[in-house]
Design an enzyme around this catalytic site. Structure first.
Site, PDB file in Angstrom:
ATOM      1  N   GLN A  93      46.440  38.683  29.023  1.00 30.09           N
ATOM      2  CA  GLN A  93      45.577  39.293  30.037  1.00 30.09           C
ATOM      3  C   GLN A  93      46.049  39.257  31.320  1.00 30.09           C
ATOM      4  OE1 GLN A  93      42.461  42.077  30.289  1.00 30.09           O
ATOM      5  NE2 GLN A  93      41.060  41.295  31.366  1.00 30.09           N
TER       6      GLN A  93
ATOM      7  N   ARG B 194      38.092  32.362  39.367  1.00 30.17           N
ATOM      8  CA  ARG B 194      36.528  33.835  39.259  1.00 30.17           C
ATOM      9  C   ARG B 194      36.820  33.178  40.728  1.00 30.17           C
ATOM     10  NH1 ARG B 194      36.946  37.396  35.442  1.00 30.17           N
ATOM     11  NH2 ARG B 194      36.860  35.602  33.960  1.00 30.17           N
TER      12      ARG B 194
ATOM     13  N   ASP C 295      34.214  50.181  35.766  1.00 29.88           N
ATOM     14  CA  ASP C 295      36.095  49.137  35.233  1.00 29.88           C
ATOM     15  C   ASP C 295      36.315  50.541  35.389  1.00 29.88           C
ATOM     16  OD1 ASP C 295      37.841  48.338  34.744  1.00 29.88           O
ATOM     17  OD2 ASP C 295      36.924  47.092  33.369  1.00 29.88           O
TER      18      ASP C 295
ATOM     19  N   HIS D 111      43.545  41.250  42.889  1.00 32.46           N
ATOM     20  CA  HIS D 111      42.322  41.900  42.645  1.00 32.46           C
ATOM     21  C   HIS D 111      41.347  41.264  42.887  1.00 32.46           C
ATOM     22  CE1 HIS D 111      39.356  41.741  39.403  1.00 32.46           C
ATOM     23  NE2 HIS D 111      40.095  41.515  38.068  1.00 32.46           N
TER      24      HIS D 111
ATOM     25  N   ARG E  43      49.136  34.077  37.531  1.00 34.86           N
ATOM     26  CA  ARG E  43      47.440  33.909  38.083  1.00 34.86           C
ATOM     27  C   ARG E  43      47.670  32.144  37.759  1.00 34.86           C
ATOM     28  NH1 ARG E  43      42.515  36.962  35.385  1.00 34.86           N
ATOM     29  NH2 ARG E  43      43.006  36.762  33.028  1.00 34.86           N
TER      30      ARG E  43
ATOM     31  N   GLU F  34      40.657  46.787  43.756  1.00 35.45           N
ATOM     32  CA  GLU F  34      41.484  45.985  43.371  1.00 35.45           C
ATOM     33  C   GLU F  34      43.069  47.023  43.805  1.00 35.45           C
ATOM     34  OE1 GLU F  34      41.677  44.358  39.747  1.00 35.45           O
ATOM     35  OE2 GLU F  34      39.907  44.114  39.440  1.00 35.45           O
TER      36      GLU F  34
HETATM   37  O1  TA6 Z   1      40.423  44.525  36.906  1.00 30.40           O
HETATM   38  C1  TA6 Z   1      38.910  45.077  36.205  1.00 30.40           C
HETATM   39  C2  TA6 Z   1      39.328  43.920  35.072  1.00 30.40           C
HETATM   40  O2  TA6 Z   1      40.510  44.480  34.046  1.00 30.40           O
HETATM   41  C3  TA6 Z   1      37.989  44.070  34.186  1.00 30.40           C
HETATM   42  O3  TA6 Z   1      38.815  44.966  33.151  1.00 30.40           O
HETATM   43  C4  TA6 Z   1      37.769  42.623  33.274  1.00 30.40           C
HETATM   44  O4  TA6 Z   1      37.397  42.558  32.357  1.00 30.40           O
HETATM   45  C5  TA6 Z   1      38.404  42.105  34.784  1.00 30.40           C
HETATM   46  O5  TA6 Z   1      39.304  42.674  35.616  1.00 30.40           O
HETATM   47  C6  TA6 Z   1      38.252  40.251  34.939  1.00 30.40           C
HETATM   48  O6  TA6 Z   1      39.240  39.976  33.832  1.00 30.40           O
HETATM   49  P1  TA6 Z   1      39.838  38.711  33.886  1.00 30.40           P
HETATM   50  O7  TA6 Z   1      40.449  38.718  32.979  1.00 30.40           O
HETATM   51  O8  TA6 Z   1      40.025  38.046  34.600  1.00 30.40           O
HETATM   52  O9  TA6 Z   1      38.196  38.190  33.082  1.00 30.40           O
END
Ligand code: TA6
Length: 276
Positions: A77, A58, A195, A152, A82, A252
């Site tokens: 996601q 993080r 966001d 990011h 990563r 990002e």
């Molecule tokens: O880039 C923004 C985003 O997609 C947010 O919507 C958000 O929750 C974040 O990245 C962090 O995502 P993660 O999967 O690292 O918790």
């Protein structure tokens, strides 16, 4: 000087130090989790971040690949890069101020189960008084593939109330909180969850904090994501203290939504971001 270091749980990272800067890069995710210039941290890293295989760090600069966010709903996601283990392939100490490091990920049995394409992904990092990241994707498959991606970056702040992001005035943006597209009016300041994916971005961005100014220059991309989770979301997120949202903003460098890449066999795409 480049050292390969290992935590007691076996988690490995590179520590690169030259006369301009210090950088730490985890082999998992080719994840830059520290960039220190003249003893000043440019990137934010959560105090409670995990350094464990299979869990994304993080903070720093997670690589979202081969999909940004949920742009490909079949993938986790922000994709699988990563949490994948990269290989450290080379380093060059160009001069006492500049070091170049390359890390590589290629398809594997596991990646092909998630995303059925053969690829090579290289992160080239140039460390000096600037931090340059070049994310290079080569299609090694016999069929074309579609890609969305992001570097990011989490930027460290004195406090979110001091942050101003400049360079996005009049740009169309998709608001992920309302699912609506509108036009940005003026510079960005923060007093609630934010966001947004900005499109048609063709100029340098400036992050103004109380005591410092950071410039971000992107090549190979026309989308930029700006994110801060604010109070409620921050308290629900993994590896973040409740008040962590005050100490960072994400800006990002991306290819997201309509700004996707299609790579034919043997083609190469480069997403490049320079922070200085
Ligand atoms: O880039 C923004 C985003 O997609 C947010 O919507 C958000 O929750 C974040 O990245 C962090 O995502 P993660 O999967 O690292 O918790």
């Amino acid at each position: 000087m480049i050292k390969l270091k290992k935590l007691s749980n076996g988690f490995e990272y590179l520590q690169i130090q030259n006369d301009s800067a210090t950088v730490k890069i985890a082999l998992q995710g080719a994840h830059i989790f520290e960039y220190k210039r003249r003893d000043e941290d440019i990137l934010w890293l959560s105090e409670t971040s995990d350094f464990e295989l299979g869990k994304a760090i993080r903070g720093g600069v997670p690589i979202c690949w081969p999909a940004f966010g949920m742009n490909n709903p079949e993938l986790p996601q922000h994709g699988f890069a990563r949490t994948s283990l990269f290989e450290f392939i080379s380093s060059v100490e160009v001069d006492s101020d500049t070091t170049v490091v390359d890390l590589r990920l290629t398809h594997s049995e596991d990646s092909l189960k998630l995303w059925n394409y053969k690829f090579e992904l290289v992160l080239k990092v140039t460390i000096s008084d600037k931090l340059t990241m070049e994310l290079k994707t080569t299609n090694l498959d016999e069929k074309e593939f579609k890609l969305t991606q992001a570097l990011h970056s989490y930027f460290k702040l004195s406090d979110i109330s001091n942050a101003v992001v400049k360079g996005l005035n009049n740009k169309p943006c998709f608001d992920a909180l309302t699912n609506k597209t509108n036009i940005q009016n003026g510079d960005i300041t923060f007093n609630q969850e934010f966001d947004k994916v900005f499109q048609e971005v063709d100029c340098e961005l400036i992050l103004q904090d109380k005591e410092k100014t950071i410039s971000i220059n992107n090549e190979g991309s026309s989308s930029v994501v700006v994110w801060n989770p604010w109070i409620d979301k921050c308290s629900k997120m993994s590896a973040m203290k409740d008040d962590a949202y005050r100490k960072f903003v994400c800006i990002e460098s991306a290819n997201a939504f309509e700004d996707f890449i299609v790579l034919k066999p043997k083609e190469l795409d480069t997403l490049k971001a320079t922070i200085y």
